[in-house]
Design a protein around this motif. Sequence first.
Motif, mmCIF file in Angstrom:
data_model
loop_
_atom_site.group_PDB
_atom_site.id
_atom_site.type_symbol
_atom_site.label_atom_id
_atom_site.label_comp_id
_atom_site.label_asym_id
_atom_site.label_seq_id
_atom_site.Cartn_x
_atom_site.Cartn_y
_atom_site.Cartn_z
ATOM 1 N N HIS A 25 -34.835 119.138 74.342
ATOM 2 C CA HIS A 25 -36.153 119.348 73.739
ATOM 3 C C HIS A 25 -37.214 118.833 74.695
ATOM 4 O O HIS A 25 -37.250 117.647 74.979
ATOM 5 C CB HIS A 25 -36.261 118.625 72.392
ATOM 6 N N VAL A 35 -34.781 113.533 73.623
ATOM 7 C CA VAL A 35 -34.394 114.076 72.323
ATOM 8 C C VAL A 35 -33.410 115.215 72.544
ATOM 9 O O VAL A 35 -33.694 116.161 73.286
ATOM 10 C CB VAL A 35 -35.615 114.585 71.533
ATOM 11 N N LYS A 71 -32.404 109.202 73.658
ATOM 12 C CA LYS A 71 -33.054 108.197 72.814
ATOM 13 C C LYS A 71 -32.964 108.531 71.329
ATOM 14 O O LYS A 71 -32.995 107.623 70.489
ATOM 15 C CB LYS A 71 -34.533 108.076 73.196
ATOM 16 N N ALA A 72 -32.877 109.802 70.978
ATOM 17 C CA ALA A 72 -32.817 110.209 69.575
ATOM 18 C C ALA A 72 -32.126 111.565 69.475
ATOM 19 O O ALA A 72 -32.174 112.376 70.410
ATOM 20 C CB ALA A 72 -34.208 110.285 68.956
ATOM 21 N N VAL A 73 -31.484 111.807 68.318
ATOM 22 C CA VAL A 73 -30.722 113.037 68.090
ATOM 23 C C VAL A 73 -31.232 113.706 66.824
ATOM 24 O O VAL A 73 -31.489 113.036 65.819
ATOM 25 C CB VAL A 73 -29.215 112.721 67.929
ATOM 26 N N VAL A 74 -31.386 115.027 66.878
ATOM 27 C CA VAL A 74 -31.740 115.822 65.696
ATOM 28 C C VAL A 74 -30.573 116.747 65.396
ATOM 29 O O VAL A 74 -30.110 117.483 66.273
ATOM 30 C CB VAL A 74 -33.025 116.637 65.918
ATOM 31 N N LYS A 118 -27.857 105.633 69.214
ATOM 32 C CA LYS A 118 -29.066 106.442 69.113
ATOM 33 C C LYS A 118 -29.226 106.959 67.684
ATOM 34 O O LYS A 118 -28.278 107.468 67.090
ATOM 35 C CB LYS A 118 -28.994 107.621 70.091
ATOM 36 N N THR A 120 -30.013 109.244 64.436
ATOM 37 C CA THR A 120 -29.930 110.669 64.127
ATOM 38 C C THR A 120 -30.905 111.006 63.004
ATOM 39 O O THR A 120 -30.961 110.310 61.988
ATOM 40 C CB THR A 120 -28.514 111.064 63.698
ATOM 41 N N LEU A 214 -38.332 117.054 64.719
ATOM 42 C CA LEU A 214 -38.583 116.872 66.149
ATOM 43 C C LEU A 214 -39.794 115.975 66.385
ATOM 44 O O LEU A 214 -39.806 115.167 67.326
ATOM 45 C CB LEU A 214 -38.790 118.232 66.823
ATOM 46 N N ALA A 217 -38.527 112.531 65.923
ATOM 47 C CA ALA A 217 -37.639 112.168 67.028
ATOM 48 C C ALA A 217 -38.439 111.847 68.289
ATOM 49 O O ALA A 217 -38.126 110.886 69.009
ATOM 50 C CB ALA A 217 -36.648 113.293 67.296
ATOM 51 N N GLU A 218 -39.467 112.639 68.562
ATOM 52 C CA GLU A 218 -40.318 112.383 69.730
ATOM 53 C C GLU A 218 -41.019 111.026 69.602
ATOM 54 O O GLU A 218 -41.104 110.266 70.569
ATOM 55 C CB GLU A 218 -41.364 113.494 69.868
ATOM 56 N N ALA A 221 -38.463 108.310 70.213
ATOM 57 C CA ALA A 221 -38.059 108.260 71.616
ATOM 58 C C ALA A 221 -39.151 107.666 72.497
ATOM 59 O O ALA A 221 -38.863 106.956 73.469
ATOM 60 C CB ALA A 221 -37.691 109.655 72.107
#
Length: 310
Positions: A25, A35, A71-74, A118, A120, A214, A217-218, A221
């Motif tokens: 992303h 992400v 840093k982060a998961v979607v 990380k 989710t 998202l 998540a952004e 992150a």
Amino acid sequence: MSGSAIDLPPSYEALELTHIKLSHHPLGTPAVTPVIIITLNRPEKNNAFTPQMADSLTRAFNLFHIDPRVKAVVLTGTGKMFCAGSDLEIGFGDGGGKAVDFRDIGGRVALAMHRCHKPTIVALQGSAVGVGMTMTLPAAIRICHEKSKYGFVFTRRGLTIESCASYFLPRLVGYSKAMHLITTGGVYPPQSKYFGDLFTEVLPDATAVMPRALELAEDIAENTSPLASSMSRALMWEGANSPEEAHLLESRVFHHMVGQRDYKEGVGSFLEKRKPKFECDPREDCSPNFPWWTEANTLLESRVSKNSKL
């Protein structure tokens, strides 16, 4: 995970995994992005859960766990439904063999997500039932669509709950609501009182669910320390049994955090009115007493080969 070395991919988009798709992303970015998006990818079967999907999800979360670039998961699904539960045409075998040697595939995914440093965020853009619900319980955040339906339908299929749901669900919604959801096996709209605060956001437009996930998540992150986030979630999930024990445990972890460069960066960026640049790795810089709980060994016991000459 085993202690053997794992090669991190130069691009997750080039990684081919069965029944799921990994994306950067923004989409198409050559290098790995902070992400990462996991998409359940069996739209012709409403993303019904399979052993291959479980293997793919477990591998993905194990990679994210050790990858400092992430840093982060979607997590989301392809099509109008997030996940229709297990693919019952495949089934779960005939119950043969020893129970001690069985590990439910949803549980392997749930543990991989739970153990991943990380966070989710699950974007349930459509309905979900069965393992489609239970596998989301270890996530930090769940966002859904108000006109979709959700349920833990196991008792209506002659099954018990899995994916570690007996641990996560009562802690998320309370024992009374969890008992109602599991005992009835009913499917409900997300605003139902039985879900409590399981869904942190319920959106009227299905197409808005993924963009909102998202966006969160952004923000995570860009503005939070992966180390502080991971340690804080662990304190809640694997916490103490009394306020006094919590005080002692939190004090020990807090003392460790004050000595880390992420603390200095967090304070410095705030005072200097700039974006932080957190660099601590949760796997390398975690508190010396982490894990402060005794982890059960979920690996199968090794056996002597029948071909061995003793």
